[in-house]
Write an enzyme that holds these catalytic residues in place. Structure first.
Site, mmCIF file in Angstrom:
data_model
loop_
_atom_site.group_PDB
_atom_site.id
_atom_site.type_symbol
_atom_site.label_atom_id
_atom_site.label_comp_id
_atom_site.label_asym_id
_atom_site.label_seq_id
_atom_site.Cartn_x
_atom_site.Cartn_y
_atom_site.Cartn_z
ATOM 1 N N SER A 145 0.795 -1.236 0.000
ATOM 2 C CA SER A 145 0.000 0.000 0.000
ATOM 3 C C SER A 145 0.828 1.288 0.000
ATOM 4 O O SER A 145 0.507 2.203 -0.755
ATOM 5 C CB SER A 145 -0.956 0.022 1.196
ATOM 6 O OG SER A 145 -1.972 -0.914 0.993
ATOM 7 N N ALA A 169 6.313 -0.845 3.571
ATOM 8 C CA ALA A 169 5.310 -1.207 4.580
ATOM 9 C C ALA A 169 5.953 -1.606 5.904
ATOM 10 O O ALA A 169 5.329 -1.513 6.955
ATOM 11 C CB ALA A 169 4.457 -2.364 4.063
ATOM 12 N N GLY A 212 4.455 0.338 8.972
ATOM 13 C CA GLY A 212 4.199 -0.292 10.270
ATOM 14 C C GLY A 212 5.531 -0.590 10.949
ATOM 15 O O GLY A 212 6.543 -0.788 10.273
ATOM 16 N N ASN A 236 8.462 -7.101 11.535
ATOM 17 C CA ASN A 236 7.471 -6.045 11.283
ATOM 18 C C ASN A 236 6.121 -6.461 11.908
ATOM 19 O O ASN A 236 6.002 -7.568 12.443
ATOM 20 C CB ASN A 236 7.357 -5.840 9.771
ATOM 21 C CG ASN A 236 6.644 -7.000 9.117
ATOM 22 O OD1 ASN A 236 6.895 -8.153 9.478
ATOM 23 N ND2 ASN A 236 5.750 -6.725 8.218
ATOM 24 N N PRO A 237 5.089 -5.625 11.830
ATOM 25 C CA PRO A 237 3.835 -5.912 12.549
ATOM 26 C C PRO A 237 3.158 -7.248 12.242
ATOM 27 O O PRO A 237 2.591 -7.874 13.125
ATOM 28 C CB PRO A 237 2.926 -4.749 12.144
ATOM 29 C CG PRO A 237 3.859 -3.624 11.900
ATOM 30 C CD PRO A 237 5.083 -4.246 11.281
ATOM 31 N N CYS A 238 3.153 -7.657 11.007
ATOM 32 C CA CYS A 238 2.442 -8.936 10.733
ATOM 33 C C CYS A 238 3.372 -10.132 10.680
ATOM 34 O O CYS A 238 2.952 -11.266 10.383
ATOM 35 C CB CYS A 238 1.642 -8.777 9.454
ATOM 36 S SG CYS A 238 0.473 -7.396 9.568
ATOM 37 N N GLU A 289 5.926 -11.102 8.776
ATOM 38 C CA GLU A 289 6.505 -11.725 7.582
ATOM 39 C C GLU A 289 7.926 -11.259 7.287
ATOM 40 O O GLU A 289 8.593 -11.838 6.438
ATOM 41 C CB GLU A 289 5.605 -11.515 6.350
ATOM 42 C CG GLU A 289 5.530 -10.097 5.805
ATOM 43 C CD GLU A 289 4.456 -9.252 6.493
ATOM 44 O OE1 GLU A 289 4.056 -9.637 7.604
ATOM 45 O OE2 GLU A 289 4.053 -8.225 5.928
ATOM 46 N N PRO A 295 0.455 -10.401 4.279
ATOM 47 C CA PRO A 295 -0.993 -10.645 4.445
ATOM 48 C C PRO A 295 -1.807 -10.172 3.238
ATOM 49 O O PRO A 295 -2.860 -10.716 2.958
ATOM 50 C CB PRO A 295 -1.367 -9.840 5.691
ATOM 51 C CG PRO A 295 -0.160 -9.117 6.150
ATOM 52 C CD PRO A 295 1.015 -9.527 5.315
ATOM 53 N N GLY A 355 -3.653 -7.645 2.985
ATOM 54 C CA GLY A 355 -4.990 -7.302 3.478
ATOM 55 C C GLY A 355 -5.758 -6.367 2.565
ATOM 56 O O GLY A 355 -6.933 -6.615 2.268
ATOM 57 N N ILE A 371 -4.354 -4.976 -0.617
ATOM 58 C CA ILE A 371 -4.116 -5.131 -2.058
ATOM 59 C C ILE A 371 -4.839 -6.350 -2.638
ATOM 60 O O ILE A 371 -5.201 -6.352 -3.802
ATOM 61 C CB ILE A 371 -2.612 -5.130 -2.420
ATOM 62 C CG1 ILE A 371 -1.861 -6.261 -1.749
ATOM 63 C CG2 ILE A 371 -1.976 -3.777 -2.131
ATOM 64 C CD1 ILE A 371 -0.439 -6.452 -2.303
HETATM 65 O O1 CDP Z 1 -2.286 -5.065 1.486
HETATM 66 P P1 CDP Z 1 -1.342 -4.036 2.026
HETATM 67 O O2 CDP Z 1 -0.211 -3.690 1.100
HETATM 68 O O3 CDP Z 1 -2.064 -2.813 2.477
HETATM 69 O O4 CDP Z 1 -0.647 -4.591 3.361
HETATM 70 P P2 CDP Z 1 -0.540 -6.040 4.017
HETATM 71 O O5 CDP Z 1 0.082 -6.989 3.045
HETATM 72 O O6 CDP Z 1 -1.839 -6.426 4.621
HETATM 73 O O7 CDP Z 1 0.493 -5.784 5.172
HETATM 74 C C1 CDP Z 1 1.884 -5.690 4.894
HETATM 75 C C2 CDP Z 1 2.565 -4.967 5.989
HETATM 76 O O8 CDP Z 1 2.150 -3.616 5.990
HETATM 77 C C3 CDP Z 1 2.245 -5.432 7.395
HETATM 78 O O9 CDP Z 1 2.960 -6.544 7.769
HETATM 79 C C4 CDP Z 1 2.636 -4.225 8.186
HETATM 80 O O10 CDP Z 1 4.034 -4.155 8.324
HETATM 81 C C5 CDP Z 1 2.150 -3.111 7.287
HETATM 82 N N1 CDP Z 1 0.786 -2.689 7.650
HETATM 83 C C6 CDP Z 1 0.649 -1.639 8.519
HETATM 84 O O11 CDP Z 1 1.651 -1.084 8.954
HETATM 85 N N2 CDP Z 1 -0.595 -1.200 8.893
HETATM 86 C C7 CDP Z 1 -1.699 -1.803 8.454
HETATM 87 N N3 CDP Z 1 -2.887 -1.357 8.848
HETATM 88 C C8 CDP Z 1 -1.584 -2.900 7.577
HETATM 89 C C9 CDP Z 1 -0.316 -3.321 7.191
#
Ligand code: CDP
Length: 559
Positions: A56, A71, A100, A252-254, A256, A396, A398, A400
């Site tokens: 994102s 991210a 994050g 990082n937060p999730c 990976e 994740p 989430g 994208i």
């Molecule tokens: O889909 P998107 O690129 O939005 O993100 P994701 O694959 O769901 O998450 C990738 C990483 O983005 C997570 O592991 C976090 O490090 C960061 N992230 C964040 O900082 N805050 C969020 N609300 C979601 C993701």
């Protein structure tokens, strides 16, 4: 996915001033990153066709004044007031720019330790985490979403029990995912049942903390509400690509991306469902996209505006990127391969190995053109020149994956029928498109009249919407019921097996939830953590259905 859902994601997250459509975003990002016209077209096409999307922050910020494109970040937290509050400040800057942050709080002295300068006593890492949590509340991430943090404590920190229980009350530390960093030594004591063994004596309270107290605390926390997560320190460091730069103790937060202090990482995900051609994966086309994606993500590093110099320096040394997959379950469904069977896993193993090997080759080519990553000397790559110390991960995805209209990351579909609200607040039932098409085909093949076909289709949809599963609809063909399993239908062991298959061909780590039924026992949760450790995972997240309050809604609203 309906256009209105995509439109609302675009408007809420990605559209910048003057932009109206997804095309505008792809154009801005491609122009910002491409070195020439050919690359620009390639990048644009890859995003626009939803075959590849970067994380994102790249979609939000490329080609804008903010310019922060990653991210994932980890920050160093030392054991002094300036070091702790610097990290707080940097974390706020990162959240503001859309990233994050992960922190390992283990350097902070335990509760009760003397504080020389004031003659007082220390309040310990958990009390500082509360400050970080409060700060996150007031800084909206990228101005658009709430910040995400990972808080980690090593199992050998004397406050580990307090840490494990820190989220027992729902709502505490709500802006943190928390994970305990365990090591092999600890897991070996658990495996051999030495629960009464004193693991640490707390230096200030003299409390004798046993292996069993820690283990039961972790397992009980997971059973109650899915936390803490568990990270495996030794496995992470056995696979550390740059051991000469020090050990890795933070993600990082999730989860990976295990990263060195101050490293950041940009992620990008290939939508595997777009590469299904007939009854196979189009491997040549997939390889071309992997090569494009490696160049794309490598270009992000050079175009990135880093929030602080320490991050620019650490990221520049290793040039890690995180290329992964999304739409994996969708691809399996299109190929007729169950997620929880050997055939499904074999396909995933082959595909991930291909992605990983191709990414390594392309990074080698890039190293020939532009040089190796600066910390190459002393890295695990030996004589094989590389532009990036690590290349692959499973995010994740989430947001994208919603944009791409595919299943997220390597997760199985959560439900084939779920409720969504449109922009005016009206709810309607969304169906997974592959499920709907296949359902109509199998019911159509029963030789019934058209009214009855419609009735049966509707009955299945209602049943799935109510109960979340097709497993118990006896008149549906066994092969259909076997294929369309959901995250909740799939046995936890098969979740772990799938994560292990990907981990074998991923440099970094994998964001995945191991779902367990509501009736799962604490013993089973313990078995799952042990299985994960033995399978070579770097970390794991378990969620027992119904253990958090919001789950009833989640079943109906989440895909
Ligand atoms: O889909 P998107 O690129 O939005 O993100 P994701 O694959 O769901 O998450 C990738 C990483 O983005 C997570 O592991 C976090 O490090 C960061 N992230 C964040 O900082 N805050 C969020 N609300 C979601 C993701």
């Amino acid at each position: 996915m309906t256009d209105s859902v995509v439109d609302s994601i675009l408007a809420a997250r990605y559209l910048r001033k003057g932009e109206k459509t997804f095309e505008d975003i792809c154009h801005r990002v491609a122009v910002a990153l491409a070195r020439n016209e050919g690359e620009r077209q390639e990048y644009y096409e890859a995003m626009h066709s939803l075959r590849f999307l970067p994380n994102s922050p790249t979609l939000m910020n490329a080609g804008t004044e903010i310019g922060q494109l990653s991210a994932c970040f980890t920050l160093y937290v030392g054991d002094s007031i300036p070091e702790i509050f610097h990290a707080l400040e940097w974390g706020a800057l990162i959240h503001k720019s859309g990233g994050g942050t992960g922190y390992n709080f283990s350097k902070i002295r335990p509760e009760g330790a003397p504080v020389q300068s004031t003659d007082g006593v220390a309040s310990g890492p958990i009390s500082f985490m509360k400050v970080f949590n409060a700060a996150t509340d007031v800084i909206k991430q990228g101005g658009r979403r709430r910040g995400a943090n990972m808080g980690i404590l090593n199992v050998w920190h004397p406050d580990v029990l307090r840490f494990i229980h820190a989220k027992n009350v729902e709502g505490e530390l709500s802006n943190f995912n928390i994970s305990v960093m365990v090591n092999d030594r600890f897991m070996e004591f658990v495996e051999s049942g030495q629960m009464g063994k004193v693991w640490i004596t707390h230096p200030y309270t003299d409390e004798e903390i046993t292996v069993g107290a820690i283990w039961n605390g972790i397992i009980d926390g997971i059973w109650r509400n899915g936390e803490p997560g568990v990270l495996f320190y030794d496995e992470i460091n056995r696979k550390n690509p740059t051991p000469q730069l020090g050990d890795i103790d933070t993600t990082n937060p999730c989860g990976e991306q295990p990263l060195l202090p101050f490293e950041s990482c940009v992620l990008g995900s290939i939508n595997l469902s777009k590469f299904v051609s007939g009854s196979a994966i189009d491997e040549e086309s997939l390889k071309r996209t992997v090569r494009m994606a490696v160049r794309f993500l490598d270009a992000v590093i050079d175009n990135n505006v880093f929030p602080i110099p320490q991050i620019e320096e650490a990221t520049g040394k290793t040039r890690k990127v995180g290329l992964g997959l999304m739409g994996v379950h969708d691809a399996l469904l299109m190929l007729g391969l169950p997620y929880d069977a050997e055939e499904g896993r074999r396909l995933c193993e082959r595909v991930m190995a291909l992605v990983n090997d191709t990414a390594v080759e392309e990074s080698h080519v890039l190293a020939g053109e532009r040089g190796v990553f600066p910390a190459f000397e002393g890295s695990v790559w030996g004589e094989y020149g590389m532009r990036n110390a690590a290349l692959t991960t499973i995010a994740p995805t989430g947001t994208i994956s919603l944009l791409a209209g595919c299943s997220s990351g390597v997760e199985p579909v959560f439900s084939y029928a779920y409720t969504r609200k449109n922009t005016v607040g009206k709810t309607f039932v969304m169906l997974h498109p592959i499920f709907e098409a296949e359902l109509r085909r199998v019911v159509g093949a029963l030789g019934l009249g058209s009214d009855e076909v419609e009735e049966r289709v509707q009955a299945v949809i209602d049943h799935v919407h109510e109960t979340g599963t097709v497993r118990d609809i006896g008149w549906l063909p066994v092969s259909f019921r076997r294929l369309f399993q959901t995250a909740l239908d799939i046995d936890w062991r098969d979740h772990v097996r799938m994560q292990a298959v990907f981990q074998r061909h991923v440099h970094a780590s994998i964001s995945k939830t191991i779902n367990m039924p509501n009736a799962a026992t604490r013993e089973e949760i313990g078995e799952a953590v042990l299985m994960a450790w033995r399978s070579g995972l770097k970390g794991m997240t378990i969620y027992r259905t119904g253990s958090r309050e919001d789950v009833v809604l989640a079943l109906k609203e989440k895909k």
